[in-house]
Design a protein around this motif. Structure first.
Motif, PDB file in Angstrom:
ATOM      1  N   ARG A 221       0.824  -1.204   0.000  1.00  0.00           N
ATOM      2  CA  ARG A 221       0.000   0.000   0.000  1.00  0.00           C
ATOM      3  C   ARG A 221       0.861   1.259   0.000  1.00  0.00           C
ATOM      4  O   ARG A 221       0.626   2.182  -0.782  1.00  0.00           O
ATOM      5  N   ALA A 222       1.847   1.312   0.851  1.00  0.00           N
ATOM      6  CA  ALA A 222       2.741   2.470   0.936  1.00  0.00           C
ATOM      7  C   ALA A 222       4.029   2.144   0.203  1.00  0.00           C
ATOM      8  O   ALA A 222       4.949   1.578   0.799  1.00  0.00           O
ATOM      9  N   ILE A 223       4.096   2.448  -1.086  1.00  0.00           N
ATOM     10  CA  ILE A 223       5.358   2.233  -1.788  1.00  0.00           C
ATOM     11  C   ILE A 223       6.370   3.295  -1.374  1.00  0.00           C
ATOM     12  O   ILE A 223       7.554   3.173  -1.656  1.00  0.00           O
ATOM     13  N   ALA A 224       5.879   4.335  -0.706  1.00  0.00           N
ATOM     14  CA  ALA A 224       6.692   5.340  -0.031  1.00  0.00           C
ATOM     15  C   ALA A 224       5.791   5.947   1.034  1.00  0.00           C
ATOM     16  O   ALA A 224       4.557   5.859   0.926  1.00  0.00           O
ATOM     17  N   PRO A 225       6.364   6.568   2.083  1.00  0.00           N
ATOM     18  CA  PRO A 225       5.511   7.120   3.133  1.00  0.00           C
ATOM     19  C   PRO A 225       4.445   8.091   2.627  1.00  0.00           C
ATOM     20  O   PRO A 225       3.366   8.194   3.209  1.00  0.00           O
ATOM     21  N   ASP A 226       4.748   8.783   1.527  1.00  0.00           N
ATOM     22  CA  ASP A 226       3.813   9.776   0.991  1.00  0.00           C
ATOM     23  C   ASP A 226       3.114   9.336  -0.282  1.00  0.00           C
ATOM     24  O   ASP A 226       2.468  10.138  -0.956  1.00  0.00           O
ATOM     25  N   ILE A 227       3.232   8.067  -0.660  1.00  0.00           N
ATOM     26  CA  ILE A 227       2.577   7.555  -1.871  1.00  0.00           C
ATOM     27  C   ILE A 227       1.744   6.338  -1.489  1.00  0.00           C
ATOM     28  O   ILE A 227       2.287   5.262  -1.203  1.00  0.00           O
ATOM     29  N   ASP A 228       0.437   6.502  -1.495  1.00  0.00           N
ATOM     30  CA  ASP A 228      -0.500   5.448  -1.098  1.00  0.00           C
ATOM     31  C   ASP A 228      -1.059   4.789  -2.351  1.00  0.00           C
ATOM     32  O   ASP A 228      -2.011   5.286  -2.966  1.00  0.00           O
ATOM     33  N   ALA A 229      -0.460   3.679  -2.750  1.00  0.00           N
ATOM     34  CA  ALA A 229      -0.889   2.996  -3.975  1.00  0.00           C
ATOM     35  C   ALA A 229      -2.332   2.522  -3.863  1.00  0.00           C
ATOM     36  O   ALA A 229      -3.097   2.592  -4.839  1.00  0.00           O
ATOM     37  N   ARG A 230      -2.715   2.047  -2.698  1.00  0.00           N
ATOM     38  CA  ARG A 230      -4.083   1.560  -2.504  1.00  0.00           C
ATOM     39  C   ARG A 230      -5.093   2.679  -2.734  1.00  0.00           C
ATOM     40  O   ARG A 230      -6.094   2.494  -3.438  1.00  0.00           O
ATOM     41  N   ALA A 231      -4.851   3.861  -2.164  1.00  0.00           N
ATOM     42  CA  ALA A 231      -5.780   4.975  -2.314  1.00  0.00           C
ATOM     43  C   ALA A 231      -5.866   5.432  -3.775  1.00  0.00           C
ATOM     44  O   ALA A 231      -6.956   5.736  -4.279  1.00  0.00           O
ATOM     45  N   ILE A 232      -4.728   5.457  -4.460  1.00  0.00           N
ATOM     46  CA  ILE A 232      -4.705   5.911  -5.854  1.00  0.00           C
ATOM     47  C   ILE A 232      -5.479   4.958  -6.753  1.00  0.00           C
ATOM     48  O   ILE A 232      -6.306   5.373  -7.573  1.00  0.00           O
ATOM     49  N   VAL A 233      -5.230   3.658  -6.599  1.00  0.00           N
ATOM     50  CA  VAL A 233      -5.916   2.667  -7.438  1.00  0.00           C
ATOM     51  C   VAL A 233      -7.399   2.611  -7.092  1.00  0.00           C
ATOM     52  O   VAL A 233      -8.265   2.552  -7.986  1.00  0.00           O
ATOM     53  N   SER A 234      -7.731   2.651  -5.814  1.00  0.00           N
ATOM     54  CA  SER A 234      -9.143   2.592  -5.400  1.00  0.00           C
ATOM     55  C   SER A 234      -9.921   3.787  -5.923  1.00  0.00           C
ATOM     56  O   SER A 234     -11.076   3.664  -6.354  1.00  0.00           O
ATOM     57  N   SER A 235      -9.314   4.963  -5.900  1.00  0.00           N
ATOM     58  CA  SER A 235      -9.979   6.165  -6.391  1.00  0.00           C
ATOM     59  C   SER A 235     -10.324   6.037  -7.876  1.00  0.00           C
ATOM     60  O   SER A 235     -11.417   6.414  -8.309  1.00  0.00           O
ATOM     61  N   TYR A 236      -9.411   5.481  -8.632  1.00  0.00           N
ATOM     62  CA  TYR A 236      -9.676   5.289 -10.068  1.00  0.00           C
ATOM     63  C   TYR A 236     -10.769   4.244 -10.295  1.00  0.00           C
ATOM     64  O   TYR A 236     -11.670   4.441 -11.118  1.00  0.00           O
ATOM     65  N   LEU A 237     -10.715   3.136  -9.542  1.00  0.00           N
ATOM     66  CA  LEU A 237     -11.751   2.110  -9.676  1.00  0.00           C
ATOM     67  C   LEU A 237     -13.125   2.673  -9.334  1.00  0.00           C
ATOM     68  O   LEU A 237     -14.124   2.371 -10.008  1.00  0.00           O
ATOM     69  N   GLU A 238     -13.198   3.487  -8.304  1.00  0.00           N
ATOM     70  CA  GLU A 238     -14.484   4.095  -7.926  1.00  0.00           C
ATOM     71  C   GLU A 238     -14.992   5.015  -9.033  1.00  0.00           C
ATOM     72  O   GLU A 238     -16.195   5.050  -9.333  1.00  0.00           O
ATOM     73  N   GLY A 239     -14.082   5.747  -9.651  1.00  0.00           N
ATOM     74  CA  GLY A 239     -14.473   6.615 -10.756  1.00  0.00           C
ATOM     75  C   GLY A 239     -15.004   5.832 -11.939  1.00  0.00           C
ATOM     76  O   GLY A 239     -15.989   6.234 -12.579  1.00  0.00           O
ATOM     77  N   LEU A 240     -14.355   4.709 -12.260  1.00  0.00           N
ATOM     78  CA  LEU A 240     -14.856   3.861 -13.349  1.00  0.00           C
ATOM     79  C   LEU A 240     -16.244   3.322 -13.017  1.00  0.00           C
ATOM     80  O   LEU A 240     -17.145   3.305 -13.884  1.00  0.00           O
ATOM     81  N   ALA A 241     -16.420   2.875 -11.777  1.00  0.00           N
ATOM     82  CA  ALA A 241     -17.714   2.316 -11.365  1.00  0.00           C
ATOM     83  C   ALA A 241     -18.827   3.355 -11.496  1.00  0.00           C
ATOM     84  O   ALA A 241     -19.957   3.028 -11.858  1.00  0.00           O
ATOM     85  N   GLU A 242     -18.522   4.607 -11.197  1.00  0.00           N
ATOM     86  CA  GLU A 242     -19.521   5.670 -11.334  1.00  0.00           C
ATOM     87  C   GLU A 242     -19.978   5.837 -12.780  1.00  0.00           C
ATOM     88  O   GLU A 242     -21.078   6.328 -13.041  1.00  0.00           O
ATOM     89  N   HIS A 243     -19.126   5.398 -13.717  1.00  0.00           N
ATOM     90  CA  HIS A 243     -19.489   5.442 -15.135  1.00  0.00           C
ATOM     91  C   HIS A 243     -19.979   4.082 -15.629  1.00  0.00           C
ATOM     92  O   HIS A 243     -20.088   3.864 -16.838  1.00  0.00           O
ATOM     93  N   GLY A 244     -20.267   3.187 -14.701  1.00  0.00           N
ATOM     94  CA  GLY A 244     -20.804   1.879 -15.059  1.00  0.00           C
ATOM     95  C   GLY A 244     -19.784   0.891 -15.568  1.00  0.00           C
ATOM     96  O   GLY A 244     -20.142  -0.150 -16.140  1.00  0.00           O
ATOM     97  N   VAL A 245     -18.502   1.186 -15.361  1.00  0.00           N
ATOM     98  CA  VAL A 245     -17.443   0.291 -15.832  1.00  0.00           C
ATOM     99  C   VAL A 245     -16.920  -0.506 -14.650  1.00  0.00           C
ATOM    100  O   VAL A 245     -16.204   0.026 -13.792  1.00  0.00           O
ATOM    101  N   THR A 246     -17.268  -1.772 -14.587  1.00  0.00           N
ATOM    102  CA  THR A 246     -16.825  -2.638 -13.482  1.00  0.00           C
ATOM    103  C   THR A 246     -16.158  -3.920 -13.977  1.00  0.00           C
ATOM    104  O   THR A 246     -15.728  -4.736 -13.171  1.00  0.00           O
ATOM    105  N   THR A 247     -16.080  -4.088 -15.281  1.00  0.00           N
ATOM    106  CA  THR A 247     -15.420  -5.256 -15.863  1.00  0.00           C
ATOM    107  C   THR A 247     -14.603  -4.808 -17.062  1.00  0.00           C
ATOM    108  O   THR A 247     -14.715  -3.673 -17.520  1.00  0.00           O
ATOM    109  N   GLY A 248     -13.804  -5.726 -17.571  1.00  0.00           N
ATOM    110  CA  GLY A 248     -13.004  -5.415 -18.756  1.00  0.00           C
ATOM    111  C   GLY A 248     -11.685  -4.751 -18.400  1.00  0.00           C
ATOM    112  O   GLY A 248     -11.233  -4.782 -17.252  1.00  0.00           O
TER     113      GLY A 248
END
Length: 346
Positions: A221-248
């Motif tokens: 999750r923390a590839i560096a103390p100030d870089i949260d990979a989990r938060a970055i990836v989750s934020s993008y996935l949530e944005g895709l889901a808001e547009h109805g994209v959950t597969t592919g």
């Protein structure tokens, strides 16, 4: 003139075979399937070199299949004295190595037993490398996107927009996977698992896993103390889901209005990294590519003293690959520099 790497019905076909040769025949369909065993980028490069060889042989009145040792040497010599139509610059020794591999692959796929004699051609490539070195040439490599550079690139991503969140995801996944751009472009949403402390990506196939057994690659999750990979990836996935994209496919084209489109290619991934480097006004932005993400993490890991086998396994390099050493050796040389005071060595 045939335009396939190894045409099925080639003008320059092998000599007629004696009765029973049918037992050694490979159909066009099988030949096409065999081509898919080679990485797509490599296949395209091989096809380009082989077409050049065919055209050169026709001009010179030489037989391309099978090539004699003299013909292979003359073709490599011709390339040594030529310039690339794409770059306008002389071909590098690495390009000549690839051209020779394309010729050898063409012979194998055409059904010739054994490989053509390429000893003289290899000697010419060695001479070419020596000549280029004396002229001051050195191989140009993508600049590694180490953590300090990664921070600058992430700062260019507008996370208020879905495209910015996608770009940030490209950066942390590329760095965290030590990934090839083709691997990044191929990741699907269902291959991602996000937990409290890890982002896990299933890579179904790679150059070192040609049998496609697949493996999970864990990114902390923390590839560096100030870089949260989990938060970055989750934020993008949530944005895709808001547009109805959950597969592919995970990485998608996104227009200026935020509409999600089709999947992206590895080349588009590369263009995004180059754009972010330019936006960051990096002094060597022209050397910044998606490959820099693959190079940056092993460079950082080597600085921390991580053993090479662990780096190679995570980045899906072959155990016998020398490529990973190009990232590790500079760190080792600095850490073990004989001129450093003993107290400064780690």
């Amino acid at each position: 003139m045939p335009n396939e790497l190894v045409p099925v019905e080639a003008e320059f076909a092998p000599p007629a075979q004696p009765p029973g040769a049918r037992d050694r025949h490979i159909s066009g369909e099988t030949a096409e399937d065999l081509k898919r065993a080679t990485a797509a980028n490599t296949e395209r490069a091989y096809a380009r070199w082989w077409n050049m060889a065919l055209a050169w042989c026709e001009r010179e009145g030489r037989t391309p299949l099978p090539m004699t040792a003299e013909t292979i040497a003359e073709f490599i010599g011709y390339l040594m004295r030529s310039t690339s139509q794409t770059t306008g610059k002389p071909y590098s020794p690495a390009s000549l190595d690839q051209a020779l591999s394309a010729v050898r692959t063409a012979h194998f796929r055409a059904g010739f037993e054994g490989q053509p004699n390429s000893r003289a051609a290899r000697d010419l490539i060695k001479v070419h490398r020596q000549d280029r070195a004396r002229d001051g040439w050195r191989p140009r490599r993508a600049k590694p996107v180490t953590l300090d550079v990664l921070r600058l690139l992430l700062a260019q991503c507008d996370t208020s927009s879905l495209s910015g969140r996608r770009d940030a995801a490209i950066l942390v996944l590329g760095y965290g996977l030590m990934g090839r751009r083709s691997e990044l472009a191929s990741v699907t949403i269902d291959q991602l698992t996000v937990s409290d402390e890890w982002v896990t990506v299933f890579i179904p196939m790679s150059k070192t896993d040609t049998s496609a057994h697949g493996e999970d690659i864990d990114i902390p999750r923390a590839i560096a103390p100030d870089i949260d990979a989990r938060a970055i990836v989750s934020s993008y996935l949530e944005g895709l889901a808001e547009h109805g994209v959950t597969t592919g496919r995970l990485l998608r084209s996104i227009d200026v209005w935020g509409n999600v489109g089709a999947s992206m290619t590895g080349e588009t991934v590369n263009e995004i990294v180059k754009r972010l480097a330019k936006d960051a006004k990096l002094t060597d932005a022209e050397r910044m590519t998606a490959h820099g993400l693959r190079a940056g993490a092993p460079t950082d890991a080597a600085e921390r003293g991580v053993p090479v086998p662990f780096i190679a396994e995570h980045g899906r390099w072959s155990k016998n690959s020398t490529q990973v050493l190009t990232y590790v050796r500079p760190a080792d040389r600095r850490r073990n520099n004989p001129l450093l005071p003993r107290d400064n060595r780690t």
